[in-house]
Design a protein around this motif. Structure first.
Motif, PDB file in Angstrom:
ATOM      1  N   GLY A 106       0.819  -1.211   0.000  1.00  0.00           N
ATOM      2  CA  GLY A 106       0.000   0.000   0.000  1.00  0.00           C
ATOM      3  C   GLY A 106       0.851   1.259   0.000  1.00  0.00           C
ATOM      4  O   GLY A 106       0.542   2.236  -0.684  1.00  0.00           O
ATOM      5  N   SER A 107       1.948   1.255   0.746  1.00  0.00           N
ATOM      6  CA  SER A 107       2.840   2.412   0.783  1.00  0.00           C
ATOM      7  C   SER A 107       3.503   2.642  -0.564  1.00  0.00           C
ATOM      8  O   SER A 107       3.647   3.783  -1.020  1.00  0.00           O
ATOM      9  N   LEU A 108       3.908   1.571  -1.217  1.00  0.00           N
ATOM     10  CA  LEU A 108       4.510   1.699  -2.547  1.00  0.00           C
ATOM     11  C   LEU A 108       3.504   2.243  -3.554  1.00  0.00           C
ATOM     12  O   LEU A 108       3.856   3.025  -4.443  1.00  0.00           O
ATOM     13  N   PHE A 109       2.250   1.842  -3.403  1.00  0.00           N
ATOM     14  CA  PHE A 109       1.192   2.393  -4.253  1.00  0.00           C
ATOM     15  C   PHE A 109       1.093   3.910  -4.046  1.00  0.00           C
ATOM     16  O   PHE A 109       0.864   4.661  -4.996  1.00  0.00           O
ATOM     17  N   GLY A 110       1.248   4.347  -2.786  1.00  0.00           N
ATOM     18  CA  GLY A 110       1.191   5.774  -2.508  1.00  0.00           C
ATOM     19  C   GLY A 110       2.294   6.531  -3.220  1.00  0.00           C
ATOM     20  O   GLY A 110       2.065   7.590  -3.810  1.00  0.00           O
ATOM     21  N   ILE A 111       3.527   5.997  -3.197  1.00  0.00           N
ATOM     22  CA  ILE A 111       4.650   6.633  -3.880  1.00  0.00           C
ATOM     23  C   ILE A 111       4.417   6.658  -5.387  1.00  0.00           C
ATOM     24  O   ILE A 111       4.667   7.668  -6.060  1.00  0.00           O
ATOM     25  N   LEU A 112       3.922   5.557  -5.927  1.00  0.00           N
ATOM     26  CA  LEU A 112       3.637   5.503  -7.360  1.00  0.00           C
ATOM     27  C   LEU A 112       2.573   6.524  -7.737  1.00  0.00           C
ATOM     28  O   LEU A 112       2.675   7.190  -8.777  1.00  0.00           O
ATOM     29  N   GLY A 113       1.562   6.663  -6.883  1.00  0.00           N
ATOM     30  CA  GLY A 113       0.499   7.637  -7.150  1.00  0.00           C
ATOM     31  C   GLY A 113       1.043   9.063  -7.202  1.00  0.00           C
ATOM     32  O   GLY A 113       0.671   9.843  -8.079  1.00  0.00           O
ATOM     33  N   ILE A 114       1.933   9.415  -6.263  1.00  0.00           N
ATOM     34  CA  ILE A 114       2.549  10.744  -6.276  1.00  0.00           C
ATOM     35  C   ILE A 114       3.304  10.982  -7.570  1.00  0.00           C
ATOM     36  O   ILE A 114       3.208  12.043  -8.190  1.00  0.00           O
ATOM     37  N   THR A 115       4.082   9.977  -7.981  1.00  0.00           N
ATOM     38  CA  THR A 115       4.885  10.103  -9.200  1.00  0.00           C
ATOM     39  C   THR A 115       3.997  10.362 -10.411  1.00  0.00           C
ATOM     40  O   THR A 115       4.294  11.224 -11.250  1.00  0.00           O
ATOM     41  N   LEU A 116       2.901   9.635 -10.494  1.00  0.00           N
ATOM     42  CA  LEU A 116       1.995   9.809 -11.635  1.00  0.00           C
ATOM     43  C   LEU A 116       1.353  11.190 -11.645  1.00  0.00           C
ATOM     44  O   LEU A 116       1.203  11.809 -12.700  1.00  0.00           O
ATOM     45  N   VAL A 117       0.960  11.682 -10.458  1.00  0.00           N
ATOM     46  CA  VAL A 117       0.313  12.995 -10.384  1.00  0.00           C
ATOM     47  C   VAL A 117       1.286  14.104 -10.771  1.00  0.00           C
ATOM     48  O   VAL A 117       0.936  15.049 -11.489  1.00  0.00           O
ATOM     49  N   TYR A 118       2.528  14.001 -10.294  1.00  0.00           N
ATOM     50  CA  TYR A 118       3.516  15.051 -10.549  1.00  0.00           C
ATOM     51  C   TYR A 118       4.140  14.963 -11.937  1.00  0.00           C
ATOM     52  O   TYR A 118       4.741  15.946 -12.406  1.00  0.00           O
ATOM     53  N   TRP A 119       4.066  13.815 -12.591  1.00  0.00           N
ATOM     54  CA  TRP A 119       4.787  13.617 -13.854  1.00  0.00           C
ATOM     55  C   TRP A 119       4.457  14.686 -14.909  1.00  0.00           C
ATOM     56  O   TRP A 119       5.373  15.250 -15.523  1.00  0.00           O
ATOM     57  N   PRO A 120       3.178  14.993 -15.155  1.00  0.00           N
ATOM     58  CA  PRO A 120       2.888  16.045 -16.140  1.00  0.00           C
ATOM     59  C   PRO A 120       3.444  17.405 -15.733  1.00  0.00           C
ATOM     60  O   PRO A 120       3.798  18.217 -16.595  1.00  0.00           O
ATOM     61  N   GLU A 121       3.527  17.661 -14.430  1.00  0.00           N
ATOM     62  CA  GLU A 121       4.048  18.942 -13.960  1.00  0.00           C
ATOM     63  C   GLU A 121       5.550  19.038 -14.176  1.00  0.00           C
ATOM     64  O   GLU A 121       6.074  20.097 -14.534  1.00  0.00           O
ATOM     65  N   PHE A 122       6.258  17.923 -13.959  1.00  0.00           N
ATOM     66  CA  PHE A 122       7.709  17.938 -14.147  1.00  0.00           C
ATOM     67  C   PHE A 122       8.081  18.198 -15.603  1.00  0.00           C
ATOM     68  O   PHE A 122       9.185  18.655 -15.897  1.00  0.00           O
ATOM     69  N   ALA A 123       7.173  17.898 -16.512  1.00  0.00           N
ATOM     70  CA  ALA A 123       7.427  18.161 -17.929  1.00  0.00           C
ATOM     71  C   ALA A 123       7.546  19.653 -18.205  1.00  0.00           C
ATOM     72  O   ALA A 123       8.083  20.068 -19.237  1.00  0.00           O
ATOM     73  N   ARG A 124       7.060  20.486 -17.261  1.00  0.00           N
ATOM     74  CA  ARG A 124       7.093  21.939 -17.427  1.00  0.00           C
ATOM     75  C   ARG A 124       8.308  22.578 -16.768  1.00  0.00           C
ATOM     76  O   ARG A 124       8.404  23.800 -16.670  1.00  0.00           O
ATOM     77  N   LEU A 125       9.263  21.762 -16.295  1.00  0.00           N
ATOM     78  CA  LEU A 125      10.434  22.306 -15.619  1.00  0.00           C
ATOM     79  C   LEU A 125      11.244  23.235 -16.505  1.00  0.00           C
ATOM     80  O   LEU A 125      11.922  24.145 -16.029  1.00  0.00           O
ATOM     81  N   THR A 126      11.212  22.995 -17.807  1.00  0.00           N
ATOM     82  CA  THR A 126      11.953  23.858 -18.727  1.00  0.00           C
ATOM     83  C   THR A 126      11.305  25.237 -18.845  1.00  0.00           C
ATOM     84  O   THR A 126      11.957  26.193 -19.257  1.00  0.00           O
ATOM     85  N   GLU A 127      10.025  25.347 -18.482  1.00  0.00           N
ATOM     86  CA  GLU A 127       9.308  26.615 -18.590  1.00  0.00           C
ATOM     87  C   GLU A 127       9.417  27.457 -17.315  1.00  0.00           C
ATOM     88  O   GLU A 127       9.458  28.675 -17.373  1.00  0.00           O
ATOM     89  N   THR A 128       9.439  26.805 -16.159  1.00  0.00           N
ATOM     90  CA  THR A 128       9.460  27.527 -14.889  1.00  0.00           C
ATOM     91  C   THR A 128      10.178  26.707 -13.824  1.00  0.00           C
ATOM     92  O   THR A 128      10.144  25.474 -13.854  1.00  0.00           O
ATOM     93  N   ARG A 129      10.816  27.411 -12.872  1.00  0.00           N
ATOM     94  CA  ARG A 129      11.496  26.744 -11.758  1.00  0.00           C
ATOM     95  C   ARG A 129      10.533  26.459 -10.618  1.00  0.00           C
ATOM     96  O   ARG A 129      10.892  25.763  -9.666  1.00  0.00           O
ATOM     97  N   ASP A 130       9.320  26.993 -10.698  1.00  0.00           N
ATOM     98  CA  ASP A 130       8.385  26.854  -9.589  1.00  0.00           C
ATOM     99  C   ASP A 130       8.077  25.395  -9.267  1.00  0.00           C
ATOM    100  O   ASP A 130       7.955  25.026  -8.094  1.00  0.00           O
ATOM    101  N   ILE A 131       7.935  24.564 -10.299  1.00  0.00           N
ATOM    102  CA  ILE A 131       7.608  23.154 -10.069  1.00  0.00           C
ATOM    103  C   ILE A 131       8.709  22.477  -9.267  1.00  0.00           C
ATOM    104  O   ILE A 131       8.452  21.755  -8.292  1.00  0.00           O
ATOM    105  N   GLY A 132       9.964  22.711  -9.664  1.00  0.00           N
ATOM    106  CA  GLY A 132      11.081  22.095  -8.951  1.00  0.00           C
ATOM    107  C   GLY A 132      11.172  22.567  -7.513  1.00  0.00           C
ATOM    108  O   GLY A 132      11.377  21.763  -6.587  1.00  0.00           O
ATOM    109  N   LEU A 133      11.019  23.878  -7.294  1.00  0.00           N
ATOM    110  CA  LEU A 133      11.075  24.409  -5.935  1.00  0.00           C
ATOM    111  C   LEU A 133       9.897  23.912  -5.098  1.00  0.00           C
ATOM    112  O   LEU A 133      10.054  23.566  -3.921  1.00  0.00           O
ATOM    113  N   GLY A 134       8.717  23.879  -5.718  1.00  0.00           N
ATOM    114  CA  GLY A 134       7.552  23.383  -5.006  1.00  0.00           C
ATOM    115  C   GLY A 134       7.718  21.935  -4.586  1.00  0.00           C
ATOM    116  O   GLY A 134       7.370  21.553  -3.460  1.00  0.00           O
ATOM    117  N   ALA A 135       8.256  21.108  -5.488  1.00  0.00           N
ATOM    118  CA  ALA A 135       8.481  19.690  -5.170  1.00  0.00           C
ATOM    119  C   ALA A 135       9.521  19.541  -4.070  1.00  0.00           C
ATOM    120  O   ALA A 135       9.393  18.695  -3.177  1.00  0.00           O
TER     121      ALA A 135
END
Length: 294
Positions: A123-152
């Protein structure tokens, strides 16, 4: 209240506090806002203790234990949360807390010698996987803004520190340090820590007298701090910090929907998948037999 009522109460209130924090961001520095929130909460709890005639005196060693827990749980951890929400949507910061059950399970195994069941580990591993999936589209925007990296980054630091605070809370509970008086002192220590950090960093001390700031401060102090932490700490004592931390899985799901309504957070197919995986992890852990902490 039974465990289910406490769990649902914490989830519903904490699921909306992430948005309330956004009304604290602005002219008042995050460190100062955190100090306002928990010093006010400490005063509310202390007044309650005095009205009920509960003893507020503790030995120096007990104060040290409460201070350590308060600094982590109510001070440094929340300073990182407020900074994280300055860079990314509140729902994303909340989703980051889905890592709490895995970290708490590892912590209880390391410090309290409690076994990690296969169900809890999965169940805990599922939680980590869920976080990764939710953040994945946001990390794609790292080239546009530093906010995502700092927020993470701030979110990760907040989760680590607050998990440590939860483990300290479990240790204090085992030593008989629990209840309203201990919460008043630990919140006071957390609020004082935040104030000291603010002064050390040269942050201007002040308060926003606008209605959004004051109303959100009252909501965060009374419901988001006093009521929910009382319920959360009660659950820690009954079922252990690892299972109680799954409040940090369900509350972020609520927060993500709230963020969608009020902040315009845009859902991605991976967001849906991530939320579903996190819920599956929650069901795995909470579906097992309840055990009191050893």
């Amino acid at each position: 209240m039974n465990n289910l009522s406490l769990f649902l109460g914490c989830v519903s209130i904490w699921g909306t506090t992430w948005l309330a924090i956004t009304y604290q961001l602005g002219p008042v520095a995050p460190e100062v806002s955190v100090s306002h929130r928990f010093l006010l909460a400490a005063l509310i709890v202390a007044a309650w203790c005095r009205w009920r005639g509960l003893p507020m005196r503790f030995k120096p060693a007990q104060h040290a234990a409460l201070a350590l827990m308060g600094v982590a749980m109510y001070g440094i951890g929340y300073i990182f949360v407020y900074h994280a929400e300055s860079h990314v949507a509140s729902g994303l910061v909340a989703i980051g807390y889905s890592a709490s059950p895995l970290l708490s399970a590892l912590g209880t195994r390391l410090f309290f010698r409690q076994a990690i069941s296969r169900r809890m580990a999965l169940g805990s591993l599922f939680g980590i996987l869920g976080i990764t999936l939710v953040y994945w589209p946001e990390f794609a925007r790292l080239t546009e803004t530093r906010d995502i990296g700092l927020g993470a980054l701030f979110t990760a630091l907040a989760v680590l520190v607050s998990t440590g605070g939860g483990l300290l809370a479990q240790r204090n509970h085992q030593r008989g340090l629990h209840g309203w008086p201990t919460m008043a002192w630990s919140m006071a220590y957390g609020g004082l820590c935040s104030l000291i950090v603010a002064l050390a960093l040269g942050r201007p001390y002040g308060i926003d007298l606008g209605a959004p700031y004051l109303l959100s401060l009252l909501y965060l102090s009374l419901l988001g701090s006093v009521v929910t932490f009382a319920g959360w700490l009660t659950l820690v004592g009954r079922i252990g910090v690892a299972r109680t931390s799954y409040v940090g899985v369900m509350a972020p799901v609520v927060a993500l929907f709230v963020s969608t309504l009020f902040e315009g957070f845009a859902w991605h197919p991976l967001t849906v998948a991530g939320v579903a995986v996190s819920i599956a992890g929650n069901v795995l852990v909470l579906g097992g037999p309840a055990r009191a902490p050893s």
